[in-house]
Design a protein around this motif. Structure first.
Motif, short mmCIF file in Angstrom:
data_model
loop_
_atom_site.label_atom_id
_atom_site.label_comp_id
_atom_site.label_asym_id
_atom_site.label_seq_id
_atom_site.Cartn_x
_atom_site.Cartn_y
_atom_site.Cartn_z
N ARG A 16 0.87 -1.18 0.00
CA ARG A 16 0.00 0.00 0.00
C ARG A 16 0.89 1.22 0.00
O ARG A 16 2.03 1.15 0.44
CB ARG A 16 -0.88 0.04 1.26
CG ARG A 16 -2.22 -0.63 1.08
CD ARG A 16 -3.14 -0.27 2.23
NE ARG A 16 -3.61 1.13 2.13
CZ ARG A 16 -4.29 1.73 3.10
NH1 ARG A 16 -4.55 1.10 4.23
NH2 ARG A 16 -4.71 2.98 2.95
N PHE A 17 0.37 2.34 -0.47
CA PHE A 17 1.16 3.56 -0.30
C PHE A 17 0.31 4.61 0.40
O PHE A 17 -0.91 4.62 0.30
CB PHE A 17 1.75 4.05 -1.63
CG PHE A 17 0.88 4.94 -2.45
CD1 PHE A 17 -0.33 4.48 -2.96
CD2 PHE A 17 1.27 6.24 -2.75
CE1 PHE A 17 -1.13 5.30 -3.74
CE2 PHE A 17 0.48 7.07 -3.53
CZ PHE A 17 -0.72 6.60 -4.03
N ASN A 18 1.00 5.41 1.19
CA ASN A 18 0.34 6.50 1.90
C ASN A 18 0.41 7.72 1.00
O ASN A 18 1.47 8.33 0.85
CB ASN A 18 1.06 6.74 3.23
CG ASN A 18 0.49 7.94 3.99
OD1 ASN A 18 -0.14 8.81 3.40
ND2 ASN A 18 0.73 7.98 5.29
N PRO A 19 -0.72 8.09 0.38
CA PRO A 19 -0.66 9.15 -0.63
C PRO A 19 -0.38 10.52 -0.04
O PRO A 19 -0.02 11.44 -0.77
CB PRO A 19 -2.04 9.10 -1.28
CG PRO A 19 -2.93 8.46 -0.28
CD PRO A 19 -2.07 7.56 0.57
N ILE A 20 -0.53 10.66 1.29
CA ILE A 20 -0.20 11.95 1.91
C ILE A 20 1.32 12.11 2.01
O ILE A 20 1.87 13.19 1.80
CB ILE A 20 -0.87 12.08 3.29
CG1 ILE A 20 -2.40 12.02 3.16
CG2 ILE A 20 -0.45 13.38 3.98
CD1 ILE A 20 -3.16 12.07 4.47
N ASP A 39 1.65 6.37 -12.33
CA ASP A 39 0.46 6.98 -12.92
C ASP A 39 0.92 8.20 -13.74
O ASP A 39 2.12 8.48 -13.80
CB ASP A 39 -0.57 7.31 -11.83
CG ASP A 39 -0.18 8.50 -10.96
OD1 ASP A 39 0.79 9.20 -11.27
OD2 ASP A 39 -0.87 8.72 -9.94
N PRO A 40 0.00 8.90 -14.40
CA PRO A 40 0.44 10.01 -15.26
C PRO A 40 1.20 11.10 -14.52
O PRO A 40 1.86 11.91 -15.15
CB PRO A 40 -0.89 10.56 -15.82
CG PRO A 40 -1.86 9.46 -15.69
CD PRO A 40 -1.45 8.67 -14.50
N TRP A 41 1.14 11.13 -13.21
CA TRP A 41 1.81 12.19 -12.44
C TRP A 41 3.03 11.66 -11.68
O TRP A 41 3.61 12.37 -10.87
CB TRP A 41 0.81 12.84 -11.48
CG TRP A 41 -0.46 13.17 -12.19
CD1 TRP A 41 -0.65 14.18 -13.09
CD2 TRP A 41 -1.70 12.45 -12.13
NE1 TRP A 41 -1.94 14.13 -13.58
CE2 TRP A 41 -2.59 13.09 -13.00
CE3 TRP A 41 -2.14 11.33 -11.43
CZ2 TRP A 41 -3.91 12.64 -13.19
CZ3 TRP A 41 -3.44 10.88 -11.60
CH2 TRP A 41 -4.31 11.54 -12.48
N TYR A 43 3.02 9.06 -9.48
CA TYR A 43 2.71 8.37 -8.22
C TYR A 43 2.54 6.88 -8.48
O TYR A 43 2.13 6.48 -9.57
CB TYR A 43 1.44 8.96 -7.60
CG TYR A 43 1.63 10.38 -7.16
CD1 TYR A 43 2.12 10.67 -5.88
CD2 TYR A 43 1.38 11.43 -8.03
CE1 TYR A 43 2.33 11.99 -5.50
CE2 TYR A 43 1.60 12.75 -7.65
CZ TYR A 43 2.07 13.01 -6.38
OH TYR A 43 2.31 14.32 -6.01
N PRO A 44 2.89 6.06 -7.50
CA PRO A 44 2.90 4.62 -7.74
C PRO A 44 1.50 4.02 -7.87
O PRO A 44 0.61 4.33 -7.09
CB PRO A 44 3.61 4.06 -6.51
CG PRO A 44 3.41 5.08 -5.45
CD PRO A 44 3.34 6.41 -6.15
N VAL A 45 1.33 3.16 -8.87
CA VAL A 45 0.13 2.34 -9.01
C VAL A 45 0.53 0.93 -8.61
O VAL A 45 1.43 0.34 -9.22
CB VAL A 45 -0.40 2.36 -10.46
CG1 VAL A 45 -1.62 1.45 -10.59
CG2 VAL A 45 -0.75 3.78 -10.88
N LEU A 72 4.26 0.84 2.08
CA LEU A 72 4.03 -0.05 3.22
C LEU A 72 3.73 -1.45 2.73
O LEU A 72 3.11 -1.65 1.69
CB LEU A 72 2.81 0.44 4.03
CG LEU A 72 2.76 1.92 4.38
CD1 LEU A 72 1.35 2.31 4.80
CD2 LEU A 72 3.74 2.20 5.52
#
Ligand SMILES: Cc1cc2nc3c(=O)[nH]c(=O)nc-3n(C[C@H](O)[C@H](O)[C@H](O)COP(=O)(O)O)c2cc1C
Ligand code: SF4
Ligand code: SF4
Lengths: 76, 462
Positions: A16-20, A39-41, A43-45, A72
């Protein structure tokens, strides 16, 4: 802390990732392309399935390498 | 609550003309309370002195579920809080806390405001019972900081109760910014702690570790008001209304193209079309209803007569009750234009913390605007692809709510999507907006007035 699975093997873990916390450094994406894409920006998918045993060591390394502690491994 | 007789008979009724189902709830209902404590007690009777287990059992046997959007069973949430407290070895620091969510972040909802203004003591009774159930001595009642009328009403009500020492629990009113994401439960925990009202990553969930690390029960104010009546009248009384799998009554806010935008207490199970009748009937031919709120979905008007207002009935029609919002949407309006405005609203009301939300919501809003107002042909495919990068990828469920609404619009207004992409925006796209999209707090003078306008419109004086 971890519970054995029903078949008595190792506990299964998911990423999992903590997007904050995540700042899209992309380190995890480089270290674990099998399970993490961008993802396009940037950030991990994450592959939502349990991490296969053969990739667990890589996954742990990716978790440790995240500069913001945003990645995580969560026990099932 | 609706009038026992049909108050809508004389009003314009273009569609769904008459109330054919027993929609009246026998008085006194949730909205028949008083801000004056003696009148409240005379109306509903004194609050019975129940033990924790009795409150839990009453909530469970009544089948009470949360009225804040997700419909989670109340007894289970309370037991989870009590269990976290029992498990913790932190002594006094594990004493649970109760938060009542009275923010009503949904711009098209007026039911929580109506409840707090008309029956504040019913909510405070519910808080006292919830505190009893989980073993809390402190509770926080969260309301929008710029809604001075509601703040004043609940402060006065609390003062009346303190004067006669009616409660064991201390209730503190907390003002929260009128930002959509600020009334999400982890954001309220942060606000109650004196921090910014920003959502947090979970786990830990508030029931495990909330305010100051304590197990925290968070319920919507309507949920708590139901609890106050259930504990007086019993679970069987509650179950006498509604259906076996959706017992009881619920508050709904009906607005849009109806003669009398209004809040009603309805028994669960009546058809969606009946809500239009309760609000005086449709003023124009309708094409759809927005159901649930801005996390909600569009329901084609043709489905309204045979879609019951229950979780199961609404799910079968691809929608859900959410915050009990129903907006009647006329044929002469453009569903894509309205959804684009709401998507932009949600993007502006993001807490600005998570990359996929911060980047994704504005991108989705822009694409939907390009489709609605410019007829951009690439937008539908782009939207379908991008929603996948946004759904489930924030710390809170704001992004999921936004993609749910957008996906629903692309499905229900599929004909319009094709028409816009083929021959440009329809004239209806230039119609005045129907759905309220108040500015985020701090975005200039418009914010406060736009918001009170939106909530005032939803409530009729009785
Ligand atoms: C972005 C966001 C905004 C929310 N705003 C509200 C709100 O204004 N009022 C509310 O009662 N619940 C709101 N919720 C739901 C709360 O997080 C919480 O689930 C609810 O207050 C629990 O009450 P209930 O179980 O009694 O329904 C929101 C959720 C999200 C994700
Ligand atoms: S390494 Fe950490 S910060 Fe960088 S993308 Fe991965 S999770 Fe985000
Ligand atoms: S998902 Fe959006 S609204 Fe929710 S915490 Fe993250 S940035 Fe804020």
């Amino acid at each position: 802390m971890s519970n054995p699975t029903r078949d008595g093997g190792e506990p299964r873990q998911r990423l999992r990732f903590n997007p904050i916390m995540c700042k899209a450094h992309g380190v995890c994406i480089e270290l674990l392309p099998e399970l993490i894409t961008a993802d396009p920006w940037g950030y991990p998918v994450l592959d939502g399935r349990p991490v296969p045993p053969r990739l667990l060591a890589h996954a742990k390394r990716a978790v440790q390498s995240c500069p913001t502690l945003a990645l995580l491994l969560i026990d099932e | 609550m609706s009038q026992p007789s049909d108050p809508t008979a004389q009003l314009p009724t273009a569609q769904f003309p008459t109330a054919q189902f027993p929609t009246a709830v026998p008085p006194p209902g949730l909205l028949d309370g008083s801000a004056h404590l003696p009148t409240h007690v005379a109306t509903f009777g004194a609050l019975p002195a129940l033990a924790a287990e009795q409150v839990l059992a009453a909530a469970g046997r009544a089948g009470l579920t949360g009225r804040g959007g997700a419909g989670f069973p109340v007894e289970r949430k309370m037991r989870a809080v009590a269990a976290s407290a029992a498990k913790s070895r932190r002594g006094a620091r594990s004493e649970p806390v109760v938060i009542a969510n009275g923010c009503e972040g949904e711009p098209a909802s007026g039911k929580d405001g109506a409840l707090l203004r008309r029956s504040p003591h019913l909510v405070l009774d519910g808080i006292a019972l919830a505190a009893r159930a989980v073993g809390a001595r402190t509770a926080y009642l969260c309301v929008h900081e710029d809604d001075s009328a509601v703040r004043q009403t609940v402060q006065d009500a609390i003062a009346q109760r303190e004067a006669v020492r009616s409660d064991e629990v201390d209730v503190v009113v907390v003002g929260v910014p009128a930002r959509y994401s600020a009334s999400e439960e982890t954001a309220l925990v942060s606000a109650v702690e004196g921090g910014p009202a920003l959502p947090r990553f979970t786990p830990p969930r508030p029931f495990e570790r909330g305010v100051g690390g304590r197990p925290t029960l968070i319920n919507n104010v309507e949920t708590l008001a139901h609890l106050a009546l259930i504990c007086r009248r019993g679970p069987d009384w509650f179950r006498a209304a509604g259906t076996p799998d959706a017992p009881g009554t619920t508050l709904v806010t009906v607005s849009g193209a109806v003669a009398a935008p209004s809040v009603h207490e309805i028994p669960l199970g009546i058809p969606v079309s009946e809500l239009i009748a309760l609000a005086g009937g449709a003023t124009e031919p309708l094409q759809a209803l927005l159901v649930g709120g801005y996390f909600g979905t569009w329901l084609p008007a043709a489905d309204a007569p045979h879609t019951p207002v229950t979780p199961r009935g609404l799910a079968a029609a691809g929608t859900s009750l959410g915050a009990g919002v129903f907006v009647a949407f006329p044929q002469a309006a453009c569903g894509l234009a309205e959804t684009a405005r709401v998507a932009r609203y949600l993007a502006r009301h993001s807490a600005g913390q998570c990359g996929p939300c911060v980047n994704g919501l504005p991108a989705l809003a822009s694409a939907l605007e390009a489709l609605a107002f410019k007829g951009d042909q690439r937008a539908p495919a782009y939207l379908n692809r991008m929603t996948g990068f946004v759904t489930g990828r924030g710390a809170c469920r704001l992004p999921d709510g936004a993609t749910r609404l957008i996906t629903s619009a692309l499905t229900v207004f599929a004909q319009d999507v094709r028409a816009h992409a083929r021959s440009g925006p329809c004239p209806a796209a230039r119609r005045a907006p129907l759905l309220p999209t108040p500015a985020e707090p701090g975005a200039g003078l418009g914010a406060a007035s736009a918001l009170s306008g939106a909530s005032a419109r939803g409530v009729v004086a009785r």
